[in-house]
Scaffold this motif. Structure first.
Motif, PDB file in Angstrom:
ATOM      1  N   UNK A   1       0.809  -1.225   0.000  1.00 21.72           N
ATOM      2  CA  UNK A   1       0.000   0.000   0.000  1.00 21.72           C
ATOM      3  C   UNK A   1       0.840   1.271   0.000  1.00 21.72           C
ATOM      4  N   UNK A   2       2.016   1.234   0.635  1.00 26.79           N
ATOM      5  CA  UNK A   2       2.870   2.428   0.641  1.00 26.79           C
ATOM      6  C   UNK A   2       3.286   2.812  -0.770  1.00 26.79           C
ATOM      7  N   UNK A   3       3.629   1.817  -1.596  1.00 29.09           N
ATOM      8  CA  UNK A   3       4.013   2.099  -2.982  1.00 29.09           C
ATOM      9  C   UNK A   3       2.825   2.591  -3.789  1.00 29.09           C
ATOM     10  N   UNK A   4       1.660   2.014  -3.547  1.00 22.07           N
ATOM     11  CA  UNK A   4       0.445   2.488  -4.231  1.00 22.07           C
ATOM     12  C   UNK A   4       0.200   3.964  -3.927  1.00 22.07           C
ATOM     13  N   UNK A   5       0.290   4.325  -2.665  1.00 26.51           N
ATOM     14  CA  UNK A   5       0.067   5.718  -2.271  1.00 26.51           C
ATOM     15  C   UNK A   5       1.156   6.625  -2.830  1.00 26.51           C
ATOM     16  N   UNK A   6       2.376   6.127  -2.871  1.00 25.18           N
ATOM     17  CA  UNK A   6       3.490   6.932  -3.391  1.00 25.18           C
ATOM     18  C   UNK A   6       3.313   7.237  -4.877  1.00 25.18           C
ATOM     19  N   UNK A   7       2.795   6.260  -5.638  1.00 29.18           N
ATOM     20  CA  UNK A   7       2.587   6.466  -7.078  1.00 29.18           C
ATOM     21  C   UNK A   7       1.424   7.398  -7.359  1.00 29.18           C
ATOM     22  N   UNK A   8       0.484   7.472  -6.442  1.00 31.11           N
ATOM     23  CA  UNK A   8      -0.689   8.325  -6.629  1.00 31.11           C
ATOM     24  C   UNK A   8      -1.928   7.513  -6.935  1.00 31.11           C
ATOM     25  N   UNK A   9      -3.051   7.942  -6.395  1.00 33.33           N
ATOM     26  CA  UNK A   9      -4.311   7.225  -6.530  1.00 33.33           C
ATOM     27  C   UNK A   9      -5.420   8.170  -6.950  1.00 33.33           C
ATOM     28  N   UNK A  10      -6.472   7.591  -7.507  1.00 28.47           N
ATOM     29  CA  UNK A  10      -7.685   8.341  -7.842  1.00 28.47           C
ATOM     30  C   UNK A  10      -8.840   7.703  -7.089  1.00 28.47           C
ATOM     31  N   UNK A  11      -9.557   8.482  -6.319  1.00 26.88           N
ATOM     32  CA  UNK A  11     -10.697   7.963  -5.574  1.00 26.88           C
ATOM     33  C   UNK A  11     -11.886   7.766  -6.497  1.00 26.88           C
ATOM     34  N   UNK A  12     -12.506   6.600  -6.432  1.00 29.33           N
ATOM     35  CA  UNK A  12     -13.693   6.288  -7.224  1.00 29.33           C
ATOM     36  C   UNK A  12     -14.917   6.789  -6.473  1.00 29.33           C
ATOM     37  N   UNK A  13     -15.614   7.813  -6.985  1.00 33.78           N
ATOM     38  CA  UNK A  13     -16.732   8.387  -6.219  1.00 33.78           C
ATOM     39  C   UNK A  13     -17.874   7.413  -5.974  1.00 33.78           C
ATOM     40  N   UNK A  14     -18.207   6.588  -6.968  1.00 39.20           N
ATOM     41  CA  UNK A  14     -19.316   5.653  -6.785  1.00 39.20           C
ATOM     42  C   UNK A  14     -18.980   4.578  -5.755  1.00 39.20           C
ATOM     43  N   UNK A  15     -17.785   4.012  -5.845  1.00 39.47           N
ATOM     44  CA  UNK A  15     -17.381   3.009  -4.863  1.00 39.47           C
ATOM     45  C   UNK A  15     -17.243   3.615  -3.473  1.00 39.47           C
ATOM     46  N   UNK A  16     -16.823   4.889  -3.420  1.00 39.94           N
ATOM     47  CA  UNK A  16     -16.715   5.555  -2.125  1.00 39.94           C
ATOM     48  C   UNK A  16     -18.094   5.743  -1.502  1.00 39.94           C
ATOM     49  N   UNK A  17     -19.079   6.166  -2.304  1.00 42.01           N
ATOM     50  CA  UNK A  17     -20.441   6.310  -1.783  1.00 42.01           C
ATOM     51  C   UNK A  17     -20.952   4.986  -1.225  1.00 42.01           C
ATOM     52  N   UNK A  18     -20.739   3.898  -1.966  1.00 40.63           N
ATOM     53  CA  UNK A  18     -21.187   2.592  -1.497  1.00 40.63           C
ATOM     54  C   UNK A  18     -20.450   2.179  -0.217  1.00 40.63           C
ATOM     55  N   UNK A  19     -19.160   2.443  -0.166  1.00 35.86           N
ATOM     56  CA  UNK A  19     -18.327   2.090   0.989  1.00 35.86           C
ATOM     57  C   UNK A  19     -18.810   2.797   2.255  1.00 35.86           C
ATOM     58  N   UNK A  20     -19.060   4.094   2.169  1.00 38.10           N
ATOM     59  CA  UNK A  20     -19.452   4.819   3.377  1.00 38.10           C
ATOM     60  C   UNK A  20     -20.899   4.512   3.767  1.00 38.10           C
TER      61      UNK A  20
END
Length: 307
Positions: free
Chosen positions: A16-35
């Motif tokens: 996960x540290x490498x994933x965060x270091x490379x940069x991520x894009x938050x998926x709004x639909x998956x985020x809505x479902x997650x919360x």
């Protein structure tokens, strides 16, 4: 002063540290479902797009979330706890089979908390202030050894005699080091070489409403105004507050006292001392923090802590 924040990360990727270091894009639909799954029976409504650096300065009523595919995060002060074991059913049920990492820092109570769940069980949890251990579960990881060995010591105000039973480190420093080891960043300066800047980690801000509230999806919100950065340095009761930044990433910096108060991560190390630290003269200079009401998760799930 160290950052005032709580984050719960859900991890299904090998690094996960490498994933965060490379940069991520938050998926709004998956985020809505997650919360929505996190706050069943309530109505989470997105209010802004933001980044992780804005969490420490946010209001208690703000909850942050993001889903990136094989990484996800919940954050906000209302998630704070000093009893990580009480979260086990909740966090392991949100993304079954995923690794879960908790960081909780509260400078008003001088507490630092971290925890890690793997395969649905709590592997390691530690919660303490400089004079008392609230929770100590599981076998310490190798990165903890320098703290218990006294290599990252507390710093006291001139004239304050340390009690030999005080912890040999500030719990907030240990908690942030756990976060750095597992996720590759910390909130409180200084950053180490290669650390990810929290401002590069996007997420969405939500307010939690009751039934009947009209929910705004994350895809429709705009960026929030930038939040001020947290001040440098973490603390101990009786610690000095020079206002100067910490000169390097391995030094335990003091925080203000208010009137109110590459290690192998695959296997744990030998057990650390488990006895609680006793009250000290330094601790008596700080009054108990103001009692706060239950947060949103405790109201919905019945936890005793500020969740």
């Amino acid at each position: 002063m160290f950052a005032h924040t709580t984050t719960i990360w859900f991890v299904a990727c090998p690094d996960p540290a490498e994933q965060l270091r490379r940069g991520l894009v938050a998926d709004p639909d998956r985020t809505d479902d997650f919360i929505r799954r996190a706050y069943r029976g309530a109505v989470p409504s997105a209010t802004a797009s933001a980044d992780l650096s804005s969490v420490p300065a946010a209001d208690d009523v703000d909850v942050f979330a993001a889903h990136y595919g094989d990484l996800a995060v919940l954050a906000g002060r209302s998630l704070a706890t000093t009893s990580p074991e009480e979260l086990t059913e909740f966090v392991t049920g949100l993304e079954p089979g995923w690794t879960v990492v908790l960081l909780s820092l509260d400078p008003t109570a001088s507490t630092g908390v971290f925890a890690r769940w793997e395969d649905g069980r709590l592997l390691r949890a530690f919660a303490a202030d400089p004079v008392r251990i609230h929770a100590d579960h599981g076998v310490p990881f190798p990165f903890e050894s320098s703290f218990w060995a006294g290599e990252r010591p507390l710093e006291y105000l001139p004239g304050v005699e340390p009690d030999p039973l005080d912890l040999p480190f500030h719990p907030a420093e240990l908690a942030e080091e756990a976060n750095r080891q597992w996720l590759g960043f910390r909130f409180t300066p200084p950053a180490a070489e290669g650390d990810t800047d929290p401002s590069r980690i996007p997420l969405f801000t939500y307010r939690i409403g009751s039934d009947g509230t009209v929910a705004v999806p994350a895809s429709e919100v705009r960026p929030a105004e930038p939040a001020p950065s947290p001040q440098n340095g973490p603390s101990a009761p009786g610690a000095s507050d020079t206002g100067e930044g910490t000169p390097d990433a391995t030094r335990t910096a003091p925080i203000a006292v208010t009137p109110n108060g590459s290690d192998d991560l695959s296997a744990p190390s030998a057990p650390a001392p488990a006895n609680s630290a006793a009250n000290s003269p330094a601790a008596t200079t700080t009054s108990a923090p103001k009692k706060r009401g239950p947060g949103p998760i405790s109201r919905y799930f019945g936890f005793r802590g500020r969740l």
